[in-house]
Structure formats: structure tokens, C-alpha cells
Design a protein around this motif. Structure first.
Motif, PDB file in Angstrom:
ATOM      1  N   GLN A  16      -1.573  39.524 -14.277  1.00  0.00           N
ATOM      2  CA  GLN A  16      -0.367  40.346 -14.238  1.00  0.00           C
ATOM      3  C   GLN A  16       0.552  40.208 -15.445  1.00  0.00           C
ATOM      4  N   ASN A  17       0.627  39.035 -16.057  1.00  0.00           N
ATOM      5  CA  ASN A  17       1.627  38.816 -17.099  1.00  0.00           C
ATOM      6  C   ASN A  17       0.997  38.670 -18.477  1.00  0.00           C
ATOM      7  N   LEU A  18       1.726  39.139 -19.498  1.00  0.00           N
ATOM      8  CA  LEU A  18       1.277  38.966 -20.868  1.00  0.00           C
ATOM      9  C   LEU A  18       1.148  37.485 -21.208  1.00  0.00           C
ATOM     10  N   VAL A  19       0.113  37.131 -21.977  1.00  0.00           N
ATOM     11  CA  VAL A  19      -0.189  35.740 -22.297  1.00  0.00           C
ATOM     12  C   VAL A  19      -0.045  35.524 -23.807  1.00  0.00           C
ATOM     13  N   PRO A  20       0.610  34.424 -24.225  1.00  0.00           N
ATOM     14  CA  PRO A  20       0.868  34.207 -25.647  1.00  0.00           C
ATOM     15  C   PRO A  20      -0.189  33.377 -26.374  1.00  0.00           C
ATOM     16  N   MET A  33      -2.310  30.056 -21.370  1.00  0.00           N
ATOM     17  CA  MET A  33      -3.346  30.559 -22.253  1.00  0.00           C
ATOM     18  C   MET A  33      -4.442  31.234 -21.432  1.00  0.00           C
ATOM     19  N   ILE A  34      -5.288  32.008 -22.139  1.00  0.00           N
ATOM     20  CA  ILE A  34      -6.376  32.708 -21.476  1.00  0.00           C
ATOM     21  C   ILE A  34      -7.677  32.444 -22.223  1.00  0.00           C
ATOM     22  N   SER A  35      -8.755  32.307 -21.475  1.00  0.00           N
ATOM     23  CA  SER A  35     -10.079  32.135 -22.061  1.00  0.00           C
ATOM     24  C   SER A  35     -10.707  33.507 -22.269  1.00  0.00           C
ATOM     25  N   GLU A  36     -11.097  33.800 -23.517  1.00  0.00           N
ATOM     26  CA  GLU A  36     -11.703  35.099 -23.811  1.00  0.00           C
ATOM     27  C   GLU A  36     -13.050  35.277 -23.110  1.00  0.00           C
ATOM     28  N   THR A  37     -13.793  34.205 -22.913  1.00  0.00           N
ATOM     29  CA  THR A  37     -15.140  34.323 -22.349  1.00  0.00           C
ATOM     30  C   THR A  37     -15.154  34.349 -20.819  1.00  0.00           C
ATOM     31  N   PHE A  38     -14.126  33.797 -20.167  1.00  0.00           N
ATOM     32  CA  PHE A  38     -14.085  33.766 -18.708  1.00  0.00           C
ATOM     33  C   PHE A  38     -13.022  34.693 -18.108  1.00  0.00           C
ATOM     34  N   GLY A  39     -12.028  35.092 -18.913  1.00  0.00           N
ATOM     35  CA  GLY A  39     -10.943  35.909 -18.384  1.00  0.00           C
ATOM     36  C   GLY A  39     -10.091  35.161 -17.380  1.00  0.00           C
ATOM     37  N   LEU A  40      -9.987  33.850 -17.563  1.00  0.00           N
ATOM     38  CA  LEU A  40      -9.191  32.993 -16.684  1.00  0.00           C
ATOM     39  C   LEU A  40      -8.057  32.361 -17.477  1.00  0.00           C
ATOM     40  N   THR A  41      -6.941  32.081 -16.789  1.00  0.00           N
ATOM     41  CA  THR A  41      -5.790  31.468 -17.446  1.00  0.00           C
ATOM     42  C   THR A  41      -5.668  29.995 -17.081  1.00  0.00           C
ATOM     43  N   SER A  42      -4.926  29.277 -17.915  1.00  0.00           N
ATOM     44  CA  SER A  42      -4.663  27.864 -17.672  1.00  0.00           C
ATOM     45  C   SER A  42      -3.381  27.471 -18.375  1.00  0.00           C
ATOM     46  N   LEU A  43      -2.619  26.575 -17.771  1.00  0.00           N
ATOM     47  CA  LEU A  43      -1.483  25.987 -18.456  1.00  0.00           C
ATOM     48  C   LEU A  43      -1.997  24.962 -19.461  1.00  0.00           C
ATOM     49  N   ILE A  44      -1.367  24.910 -20.628  1.00  0.00           N
ATOM     50  CA  ILE A  44      -1.737  23.940 -21.647  1.00  0.00           C
ATOM     51  C   ILE A  44      -0.925  22.672 -21.404  1.00  0.00           C
ATOM     52  N   SER A  45      -1.600  21.569 -21.141  1.00  0.00           N
ATOM     53  CA  SER A  45      -0.903  20.305 -20.901  1.00  0.00           C
ATOM     54  C   SER A  45      -1.035  19.391 -22.115  1.00  0.00           C
ATOM     55  N   LYS A  46       0.058  18.730 -22.479  1.00  0.00           N
ATOM     56  CA  LYS A  46       0.066  17.805 -23.604  1.00  0.00           C
ATOM     57  C   LYS A  46      -0.235  16.410 -23.091  1.00  0.00           C
ATOM     58  N   LYS A  47      -1.344  15.813 -23.551  1.00  0.00           N
ATOM     59  CA  LYS A  47      -1.759  14.495 -23.084  1.00  0.00           C
ATOM     60  C   LYS A  47      -1.115  13.381 -23.899  1.00  0.00           C
ATOM     61  N   GLU A  48      -0.970  13.623 -25.195  1.00  0.00           N
ATOM     62  CA  GLU A  48      -0.296  12.707 -26.112  1.00  0.00           C
ATOM     63  C   GLU A  48       0.022  13.483 -27.376  1.00  0.00           C
ATOM     64  N   GLN A  49       0.589  12.807 -28.380  1.00  0.00           N
ATOM     65  CA  GLN A  49       0.973  13.513 -29.591  1.00  0.00           C
ATOM     66  C   GLN A  49      -0.236  14.195 -30.242  1.00  0.00           C
ATOM     67  N   GLY A  50      -0.176  15.520 -30.359  1.00  0.00           N
ATOM     68  CA  GLY A  50      -1.242  16.269 -31.011  1.00  0.00           C
ATOM     69  C   GLY A  50      -2.478  16.504 -30.164  1.00  0.00           C
ATOM     70  N   VAL A  51      -2.454  16.110 -28.895  1.00  0.00           N
ATOM     71  CA  VAL A  51      -3.623  16.253 -28.016  1.00  0.00           C
ATOM     72  C   VAL A  51      -3.255  17.121 -26.815  1.00  0.00           C
ATOM     73  N   TYR A  52      -4.017  18.213 -26.606  1.00  0.00           N
ATOM     74  CA  TYR A  52      -3.732  19.168 -25.542  1.00  0.00           C
ATOM     75  C   TYR A  52      -4.984  19.409 -24.706  1.00  0.00           C
ATOM     76  N   GLN A  53      -4.763  19.705 -23.425  1.00  0.00           N
ATOM     77  CA  GLN A  53      -5.896  19.911 -22.521  1.00  0.00           C
ATOM     78  C   GLN A  53      -5.689  21.174 -21.692  1.00  0.00           C
TER      79      GLN A  53
END
Length: 207
Positions: free
Chosen positions: A131-135, A152-172
């Protein structure tokens, strides 16, 4: 009355017009290209090229990778992704995966009120609209460090996910049960650890 110009004057005017087009094009379109290796258990199994093209409020991202590895027989995969952003939001994406074990595709398009999703990946199909625009999306990781809790959105699956910061410079992110980790150094993506239903692998920057 029709006014005629000399051949020399015509050539000069044509030269100035073409020069203006070249200069204007070089100002409005800025292209950045990066190279990555794809590694499995410490061995390189493929390579990847990613490209960012900026044209005023439009940014185009292109990704192409070629992979060859052994999994109960040799598997060759070519993946291409083309994503278009306008004013910082994803408006369309086309993903194609061609292999000797089958071919898959995914299309995502903003229609003004939601994303229309038509995704067909390995053992996965998805047509659920968003439903919502994704950046942010997968290809954008290669050119920009995200903000924590950004969607964020995955181009290959068409699924969204929140980007979580695990530590400095590391995202999951977590897509379809797979947790992928992106590691940045000095603001640039250094490598990514990708979980996959067939084999987990690493994408590593070639400097």
C-alpha cells in the motif's frame, strides 16, 4: 520570404546544437558503477556489476550478476534487476533470473495508490499488493547506507522488511524467512551475507 543560410553557417549551428545536447546530457545524467565478487565457502562463484544513473529527480539502478556453482549438478544463474526511483521513492522494478534449472521473474509497479506485485521466484509466488511508497530496495544498498527502521522492498520477492541496525555500519533485513546482513565501511557497502534456500553466499566489493 524564405531565408537561405550557407553550408558553413548550417554546419556551425549544427555543431553548437550537438555540443549543447552533449553538455546538457552530461550535466543531467551522472553514472556510478561498482563491481562485486560472489563467494561461496571462500571460493568465487560469480561476479556482479551494479550501476546508478541519476537524472534530476529520477534515479535508475541496474544490477547484473553471473553465478556458476555445484548443487547436485552444476547450476548457472544470470540475474538482472532494473529499479526506477522518483523523488526518493521506488516507482517500478523488473527482475529476471535465468538458469539451467528454470527461469523466474518479478515485476513491481506503483499505480498511484499501491504497488502491483507479480513475483515468481524459486518455490515462491507472490501477488500481494503493497500500500505505501517505499524508499529503499536491495539494489540501493550498493550505493547508499540506509537509515535504521527504514522500510525496504526486495525486487525478487516483492516483500517488504524493516531495516534493523545491528551495530555501527551493519544492517539486517529479513525476507521470506532469510536474514541478510549488509556491512558498510566509510559509507560504502563492503560486503553482504545472503541467506538462500539453496546455498548461503557472500557478495564482496572489488576495490
Amino acid at each position: 520570404m524564405m531565408k537561405f543560410i550557407s553550408k558553413r553557417t548550417f554546419e556551425i549551428r549544427l555543431f553548437l546544437i550537438l555540443t549543447g545536447i552533449i553538455i546538457f546530457g552530461s550535466v543531467t545524467a551522472q553514472t556510478t558503477t561498482k563491481s562485486y565478487s560472489i563467494e561461496l565457502a571462500g571460493f568465487q562463484i560469480g561476479d556482479m556489476k551494479v550501476e546508478e544513473i541519476k537524472r534530476n529527480e529520477i534515479i535508475e539502478y541496474n544490477l547484473k550478476s553471473l553465478v556458476s556453482f555445484w548443487f547436485f549438478g552444476k547450476i548457472n544463474v544470470e540475474l538482472t534487476i532494473n529499479s526506477i526511483y522518483k523523488n526518493g521513492k521506488l516507482i517500478s522494478s523488473d527482475s529476471k533470473s535465468i538458469s539451467n534449472r528454470g527461469s523466474f521473474y518479478s515485476k513491481i509497479k506503483w499505480n498511484g495508490t499501491s504497488y502491483l506485485v507479480d513475483s515468481h521466484s524459486y518455490k515462491f509466488d507472490n501477488k500481494t499488493s503493497i500500500q505505501n511508497l517505499v524508499p529503499f530496495s536491495i539494489v540501493k544498498f550498493y550505493f547508499q547506507e540506509p537509515n535504521p527502521q527504514q522500510m525496504m522492498i526486495s525486487e525478487t520477492f516483492g516483500l517488504t522488511s524493516l531495516i534493523s541496525k545491528k551495530e555501527q555500519g551493519v544492517y539486517q533485513i529479513e525476507i521470506n524467512g532469510n536474514r541478510n546482513k549488509f556491512v558498510f565501511k566509510n559509507g560504502d557497502l563492503d560486503h553482504a551475507l545472503i541467506q538462500n534456500p539453496i546455498k548461503n553466499y557472500m557478495i564482496k566489493r572489488i576495490y
